[in-house]
Design an enzyme around this catalytic site. Structure first.
Site, PDB file in Angstrom:
ATOM      1  N   HIS A  75      -4.105  33.437  39.021  1.00  0.00           N
ATOM      2  CA  HIS A  75      -4.696  34.212  37.933  1.00  0.00           C
ATOM      3  C   HIS A  75      -3.686  34.391  36.799  1.00  0.00           C
ATOM      4  CE1 HIS A  75      -8.158  36.206  40.444  1.00  0.00           C
ATOM      5  NE2 HIS A  75      -8.174  34.883  40.468  1.00  0.00           N
ATOM      6  N   ASP A 100     -35.901  10.248  25.004  1.00  0.00           N
ATOM      7  CA  ASP A 100     -34.531  10.058  24.522  1.00  0.00           C
ATOM      8  C   ASP A 100     -33.644   9.342  25.538  1.00  0.00           C
ATOM      9  OD1 ASP A 100     -35.347  11.399  22.301  1.00  0.00           O
ATOM     10  OD2 ASP A 100     -33.958  13.082  22.496  1.00  0.00           O
ATOM     11  N   GLU A 159      -2.257  37.018  35.427  1.00  0.00           N
ATOM     12  CA  GLU A 159      -1.120  37.907  35.641  1.00  0.00           C
ATOM     13  C   GLU A 159      -0.015  37.213  36.442  1.00  0.00           C
ATOM     14  OE1 GLU A 159      -4.894  40.551  35.872  1.00  0.00           O
ATOM     15  OE2 GLU A 159      -4.319  38.468  36.226  1.00  0.00           O
TER      16      GLU A 159
END
Length: 339
Positions: A51, A203, A53
């Site tokens: 993470h 498409d 921190e």
């Protein structure tokens, strides 16, 4: 407070670097400041990895400065064991002096528990700094927690006279080359991309990332009665694809058919995507699907290109309200709407 806002904004800038790589986790950035000098920075780089921190603290050369430092983080530090240990425990262990947070984490696993751990350890905690901006950065994450569905982005290009395709459904090319490149950047940033039956058929889109670097989104197609030919690009197995329908629940390695009831079909579709861990989706058409989502109020953001091309007749562009921004992309006008 001015300095708090300055460093939280830097945490936001870092958090954005994880866009397209950390979902279903939130975007998080972290800045560590000692006597007004940045001594460490980090962000959550990839789902399952360390993470923000952790990365920020690892980047601090002299960790003896941490007890006299302020940690700025865009989202409340986690308090539970997931794929990584709790970040709040890490900050307590290093005895940081102060933690400044933009948003509290409304995930029930966190929900104030990270802040409580910090305060019980005697760490000063400040919350709500640039809170509105933080909610915007993590709009995908917070929408998922609140609504149990992905953040829905509608996208289309329309001609100057208001058409998204000709009468024969042909829509190539309405927007300019720079706009199309921007769309590929967006695809790399979101978890999934969806088209309806007509768009898939007429498409034959690949719905991948070509003019940008980044991961391909999960392709999503609606084919209620399984009428689409199997030789379409969307069924080529080149990237994960989900086909929502009324008839079959078969699955192979990269192609999954999900059978839904006609009742609340779209609601069930978006819940299923959420349960697959997909926190955002770009809906690229066609007009029928876009209009249905607008009519049902099932959208969060719309990105609309207005080109200088004219068709004079064809399939009308959807009508939408909530304009918040506009800019020029070379010759195209890009309009951004928020619901």
């Amino acid at each position: 407070m001015h300095n708090d806002e300055l460093f939280i904004q830097r945490a936001f800038d870092l958090a954005f670097l994880g866009l397209g790589s950390v979902s279903p986790n939130p975007l998080v950035g972290c800045v560590i400041v000692h006597h007004n000098k940045v001594i460490g920075e980090g962000w959550h780089m990839k789902y399952g990895d360390a993470h923000a921190e952790v990365n920020a603290i690892n980047s601090v050369a002299d960790k003896s400065l941490l007890p006299e430092s302020t940690v700025y983080v865009s989202l409340e530090p986690c308090a539970h064991f997931g794929k990584t240990p709790p970040c709040s425990d890490l900050l307590v262990r290093h005895r940081v002096k102060r933690v400044v947070i933009s948003n509290m984490d409304t995930n029930p696993l966190v929900g104030g528990k990270g802040i409580k751990k910090l305060e019980e350890a005697g760490i000063e905690v400040v919350t709500g700094v640039l809170e509105r901006e933080g909610l915007e950065i993590n709009k995908r994450f917070f929408t998922g927690l609140k609504k149990k569905r992905p953040y829905i982005i509608l996208k289309w290009a329309e001609t100057e006279d208001g058409f998204v395709a000709r009468k024969n459904y042909d829509s190539k090319w309405i927007s300019n080359e720079t706009s199309r490149k921007l769309v590929h950047k967006w695809r790399a940033e979101e978890d999934s991309i969806m088209v309806g039956t007509n768009t898939a058929y007429y498409d034959n889109p690949g719905l991948n990332v070509r003019d940008w670097s980044g991961r391909n989104p999960v392709r999503v197609v609606i084919d209620r009665n399984l009428r689409l030919p199997k030789n379409l690009k969307i069924f080529d197995g080149s990237q994960p694809t989900i086909c929502y329908n009324l008839l079959s629940g078969q699955a192979s390695k990269r192609l999954q058919y999900v059978k839904l009831s006609e009742t609340n079909f779209l609601e069930a579709l978006f819940l299923n995507l959420y349960e697959h861990g997909l926190r955002s989706i770009i809906v690229e058409g066609g007009a029928q699907l876009l209009n249905l989502l607008i009519e049902k109020d099932m959208w969060d953001e719309a990105r609309v290109f207005i080109s200088q091309t004219k068709f004079k007749e064809g399939i009308k562009a959807p009508a939408i309200s909530g304009l918040v921004a506009e800019e020029m992309i070379d010759t195209d006008k890009l309009l951004i709407y928020k619901n």
